[in-house]
Design a protein around this motif. Structure first.
Motif, PDB file in Angstrom:
ATOM      1  N   UNK A   1       0.827  -1.208   0.000  1.00 50.11           N
ATOM      2  CA  UNK A   1       0.000   0.000   0.000  1.00 50.11           C
ATOM      3  C   UNK A   1       0.861   1.258   0.000  1.00 50.11           C
ATOM      4  N   UNK A   2       1.879   1.282   0.863  1.00 51.66           N
ATOM      5  CA  UNK A   2       2.775   2.438   0.941  1.00 51.66           C
ATOM      6  C   UNK A   2       4.219   1.964   0.862  1.00 51.66           C
ATOM      7  N   UNK A   3       4.971   2.571  -0.016  1.00 55.31           N
ATOM      8  CA  UNK A   3       6.412   2.343  -0.041  1.00 55.31           C
ATOM      9  C   UNK A   3       7.086   3.542   0.616  1.00 55.31           C
ATOM     10  N   UNK A   4       7.958   3.261   1.567  1.00 57.19           N
ATOM     11  CA  UNK A   4       8.548   4.314   2.385  1.00 57.19           C
ATOM     12  C   UNK A   4      10.065   4.338   2.240  1.00 57.19           C
ATOM     13  N   UNK A   5      10.638   5.411   2.721  1.00 62.02           N
ATOM     14  CA  UNK A   5      12.093   5.546   2.828  1.00 62.02           C
ATOM     15  C   UNK A   5      12.364   6.440   4.031  1.00 62.02           C
ATOM     16  N   UNK A   6      13.606   6.482   4.513  1.00 59.81           N
ATOM     17  CA  UNK A   6      13.879   7.263   5.726  1.00 59.81           C
ATOM     18  C   UNK A   6      13.701   8.760   5.501  1.00 59.81           C
ATOM     19  N   UNK A   7      13.040   9.401   6.446  1.00 56.49           N
ATOM     20  CA  UNK A   7      12.890  10.854   6.404  1.00 56.49           C
ATOM     21  C   UNK A   7      14.230  11.529   6.683  1.00 56.49           C
ATOM     22  N   UNK A   8      15.049  10.844   7.498  1.00 53.77           N
ATOM     23  CA  UNK A   8      16.376  11.366   7.849  1.00 53.77           C
ATOM     24  C   UNK A   8      17.431  10.335   7.445  1.00 53.77           C
ATOM     25  N   UNK A   9      17.887  10.347   6.190  1.00 52.86           N
ATOM     26  CA  UNK A   9      18.861   9.350   5.718  1.00 52.86           C
ATOM     27  C   UNK A   9      20.160   9.402   6.526  1.00 52.86           C
ATOM     28  N   UNK A  10      20.846   8.283   6.528  1.00 52.40           N
ATOM     29  CA  UNK A  10      22.162   8.168   7.190  1.00 52.40           C
ATOM     30  C   UNK A  10      22.068   8.439   8.691  1.00 52.40           C
ATOM     31  N   UNK A  11      20.933   8.052   9.276  1.00 50.75           N
ATOM     32  CA  UNK A  11      20.783   8.161  10.721  1.00 50.75           C
ATOM     33  C   UNK A  11      20.096   6.892  11.216  1.00 50.75           C
ATOM     34  N   UNK A  12      19.961   6.775  12.530  1.00 52.37           N
ATOM     35  CA  UNK A  12      19.263   5.625  13.105  1.00 52.37           C
ATOM     36  C   UNK A  12      17.790   5.912  13.346  1.00 52.37           C
TER      37      UNK A  12
END
Length: 286
Positions: free
Chosen positions: A131-142
């Motif tokens: 339904x939703x494909x996501x990615x990090x809002x804050x890349x290169x972080x935990x």
């Protein structure tokens, strides 16, 4: 007093008549969150109002949060809740709790309540049917707080076509299967955009947009995007209102006709907003 109440109900019905034919067959996306979810009396009222809208022939999709329930469980597990600009900071341990609470508890309970009220519902998260494909809002972080890359609305259209109401928890995963916590306002906005919904309604625990954050009577009932940006530049819109307003703007820019931020702590707030000319919250339009 009884005659007066009956008269008020009668006038409400007369006021509502023009809206009934206008809304029938439309699609509304409702985001349900805030402290409204913790009060059983208010919850029952909201559920009843949503069921009423469904029985009027309005296609509904419900997106829910559950931040207060998440905070309760985090505290039980001695994990400190953290926020930045109104958005939860999500480390790995927090993400486990978020998914457990939103998908395993809140979503299941809401679906059960709707089904008990004869509105057949199906519980989903962003992971279901991609339904939703996501990615990090804050890349290169935990930080496992996510942003939305795409929405596959086919499952939603299939459910709506067959008279099921989708109830969506705001977690999703990326192409590698990593799970992300996504702000529920953001999810509701993206869902509304993907469905070309007539309305996006954010049901929360604030009166709406206030010109004076300390004065509930300073509610601004109707704004366009230009006015919203002006208020943002003056820091009138701040904190948790930032993602709500941004979600409204994104939806409007994707052809959603109108967006509403209303106070779910007021009984029948949904009905007052939708079926009275004076309304009860803030409506944002292009």
């Amino acid at each position: 007093m009884s005659n007066l109440l009956d008269s008020n109900r009668f006038h409400f019905l007369i006021d509502a008549l023009p809206f009934l034919s206008k809304y029938s067959g439309s699609t509304f996306v409702i985001k349900y969150g805030g402290s409204v979810m913790q009060n059983d009396i208010l919850k029952s009222s909201v559920i009843a109002d949503i069921c009423f809208l469904r029985l009027l022939g309005i296609n509904l999709v419900l997106v829910h949060g559950g931040g207060l329930f998440i905070n309760d469980w985090l505290e039980k597990l001695s994990i400190e809740p953290k926020f930045h600009n109104g958005i939860r900071v999500t480390d790995f341990d927090t993400m486990q709790v978020v998914e457990m609470v939103l998908v395993g508890k809140v979503n299941r309970e809401l679906v059960s309540l709707f089904n008990q009220n004869n509105v057949l519902s199906v519980g989903l998260s962003g992971k279901d049917a991609n339904l939703i494909k996501a990615s990090p809002l804050f890349p290169y972080s935990n930080n496992l707080t996510g942003k939305i890359d795409s929405v596959n609305s086919s499952i939603l259209n299939l459910l709506l076509l067959n008279n099921f109401m989708p109830v969506i928890a705001s977690v999703a995963s990326d192409l590698n299967g990593t799970t992300y916590n996504i702000n529920a306002d953001t999810v509701a906005s993206a869902i509304a955009s993907s469905l070309n919904a007539q309305k996006l309604i954010l049901l929360t625990d604030t009166p709406g947009i206030l010109s004076d954050i300390n004065d509930p009577c300073s509610l601004i009932k109707e704004l366009n995007i230009c006015k919203v940006r002006q208020l943002q530049s003056l820091d009138v819109i701040s904190g948790g209102m930032i993602p709500k307003v941004q979600s409204c703007i994104c939806a409007l820019e994707s052809n959603v006709k109108s967006t509403h931020i209303i106070d779910g702590r007021i009984k029948h707030a949904l009905l007052y907003e939708l079926f009275t000319h004076n309304r009860i919250g803030s409506m944002i339009v292009l």
